[in-house]
Design an enzyme around this catalytic site. Structure first.
Site, PDB file in Angstrom:
ATOM      1  N   SER A  81     -55.054 -37.652  24.556  1.00  0.00           N
ATOM      2  CA  SER A  81     -54.341 -36.525  23.943  1.00  0.00           C
ATOM      3  C   SER A  81     -55.095 -35.248  24.298  1.00  0.00           C
ATOM      4  CB  SER A  81     -54.242 -36.691  22.419  1.00  0.00           C
ATOM      5  OG  SER A  81     -55.530 -36.805  21.840  1.00  0.00           O
ATOM      6  N   CYS A 111     -46.923 -32.203  34.093  1.00  0.00           N
ATOM      7  CA  CYS A 111     -47.183 -31.892  32.688  1.00  0.00           C
ATOM      8  C   CYS A 111     -48.116 -30.694  32.566  1.00  0.00           C
ATOM      9  CB  CYS A 111     -47.777 -33.104  31.977  1.00  0.00           C
ATOM     10  SG  CYS A 111     -46.566 -34.384  31.596  1.00  0.00           S
ATOM     11  N   CYS A 127     -53.164 -44.610  16.309  1.00  0.00           N
ATOM     12  CA  CYS A 127     -54.603 -44.368  16.388  1.00  0.00           C
ATOM     13  C   CYS A 127     -55.187 -44.487  17.784  1.00  0.00           C
ATOM     14  CB  CYS A 127     -55.343 -45.324  15.458  1.00  0.00           C
ATOM     15  SG  CYS A 127     -55.083 -47.083  15.878  1.00  0.00           S
ATOM     16  N   SER A 185     -49.426 -50.711  20.180  1.00  0.00           N
ATOM     17  CA  SER A 185     -49.923 -51.170  21.468  1.00  0.00           C
ATOM     18  C   SER A 185     -50.923 -52.311  21.297  1.00  0.00           C
ATOM     19  CB  SER A 185     -50.599 -50.010  22.219  1.00  0.00           C
ATOM     20  OG  SER A 185     -51.348 -50.489  23.317  1.00  0.00           O
ATOM     21  N   GLU A 206     -52.802 -53.565  23.625  1.00  0.00           N
ATOM     22  CA  GLU A 206     -54.031 -53.227  24.342  1.00  0.00           C
ATOM     23  C   GLU A 206     -54.926 -52.311  23.518  1.00  0.00           C
ATOM     24  OE1 GLU A 206     -55.119 -54.173  27.680  1.00  0.00           O
ATOM     25  OE2 GLU A 206     -53.716 -55.751  27.110  1.00  0.00           O
TER      26      GLU A 206
END
Length: 392
Positions: free
Chosen positions: A135, A359, A174, A197, A199
């Site tokens: 992030s 992005c 998280c 997720s 993973e």
């Protein structure tokens, strides 16, 4: 002259204030704008008019992935130049029902999250920093490393949560757990992370054990929709980069679930990619990178928050910080591109190159933004009067 060529030439009129050249499949070269061209785009094959009208970003994105579109010059400069005009790129939302599906069931959203985040921890560790933070970072100084920026971000968020020892903290979405690990180490709070997720769950679980934080932290494979009936309650809630996966029909549901587990006067910090106005999203991004992903506008989230008596006490934009973060990721990705090629094919490599740089350009040009919002659940008069505490 073919219909496809006529339409490409007409489309290029949108960029007449810029300066670049386009070489077509029949060797014809078109000069766009005035002055020395900043870059050159080569189209090795025609892009059908029908595809461009359906979604220009999808058509050009797939052309690049397939090697039918090449760029001479700086790739980021090209993207910064053309994405300033993204509002002029046609998209037929109704004509792409599979991409712009409004299905938001738990099963569907788990599949969508897994599609992106379960590519493998080995892949993400190649270009993320040591914290495995996926992030926006927070650059206090121009020369901050990616690791510095991610640690800065984590501690900036923790300060906004105004934590006290012994409090409870929920992290919705998280990731690999870095924020909760720092919260437990620095504030001695009890934390729970939830993710869809597999993973991320496995990695975070192992990190809790490695850090000997079993008495402070736990992680669950859990959908945010399960919070309402979970019987859980927390002094603080944080969500970083997860709201984009919720889908517009479920923003209200998301806010309601947060309100059900956040104690009165509790603090909720929401960190998410935002749009200036409401949109269904980008066709290429939704097809290849984030299926089902939708970017909320700031105003719709602020409006919804009032329905749950969430008081907005702080809003901060980190738009340029995300641009810098993405360029750091892109640099790491390129430095490890041979290892990426051992895991995935060339089309995937080109796709992720386009994703990271486009992005960065979208944040740079204001197509998208990043906001951190601090809410309190009802009136809370105990927060500091100024923002000075964030910078000590």
């Amino acid at each position: 002259m073919s219909v496809d060529k006529i339409f490409i030439k007409s489309f290029l009129n949108n960029f007449e204030e810029e300066s670049f050249s386009v070489k077509l499949w029949d060797e014809e070269e078109i000069k766009v704008g005035q002055g020395e061209p900043l870059f050159k785009v080569t189209l090795n094959k025609p892009i059908p008019k029908k595809e461009l009208l359906s979604s220009a970003t999808l058509a050009f994105g797939e052309a690049y992935m397939d090697g039918n579109l090449e760029v001479e010059g700086d790739f980021l400069t090209m993207l910064n130049t053309v994405l300033k005009y993204k509002s002029k790129f046609p998209t037929d939302f109704k004509g792409l029902p599979k991409i712009f599906s409004n299905l938001t069931s738990q099963k569907k959203q788990k599949e969508e999250v897994s599609y992106h985040y379960d590519l493998g921890n080995d892949f993400y560790s190649l270009w993320l920093d040591e914290t495995m933070s996926y992030s926006c970072g927070y650059f206090k100084n121009e020369n901050d490393s990616l690791y510095d920026a991610q640690m800065n971000k984590i501690h900036h968020l923790l300060k906004k949560l105004n934590l006290n020892e012994g409090q409870s903290l929920l992290d919705i979405g998280c990731g690999w757990g870095s924020l909760l690990i720092e919260a437990a180490k620095n504030y001695k709070v009890k934390g729970l992370g939830i993710t869809l997720s597999e993973e991320q769950y496995k990695k975070f679980k192992s990190r809790i054990k490695e850090e000997n934080l079993q008495d402070y932290l736990d992680v669950k494979l859990m959908d945010y929709r399960e919070l309402e009936k979970s019987g859980l309650s927390f002094d603080r809630v944080v969500s970083v980069g997860m709201l984009e996966h919720v889908g517009r029909p479920n923003y209200d549901l998301f806010m309601r679930n947060v309100s059900k587990v956040l104690k009165k006067e509790g603090i909720f910090v929401l960190h998410y990619i935002s749009g200036l106005i409401e949109s269904e999203g980008d066709a290429w991004m939704r097809k290849y990178i984030f299926p089902g992903g939708v970017i909320p506008s700031l105003r719709e989230i602020i409006s919804l928050s009032a329905d749950y008596k969430f008081y907005t006490i702080d809003i901060e934009s980190l738009r340029m910080h995300y641009m810098k973060t993405l360029l750091k990721w892109a640099e790491n990705f390129e430095n490890n591109i041979d290892k990426v090629r051992e895991m995935f094919d060339e089309r995937f490599v080109r796709m992720w190159t386009m994703y990271l740089y486009s992005c960065a350009a979208c944040f740079n040009t204001g197509v998208i933004d990043l906001h951190q919002i601090v809410f309190t659940n009802g009136v809370n008069n105990s927060n500091p009067l100024t923002r000075d505490y964030l910078y000590k």
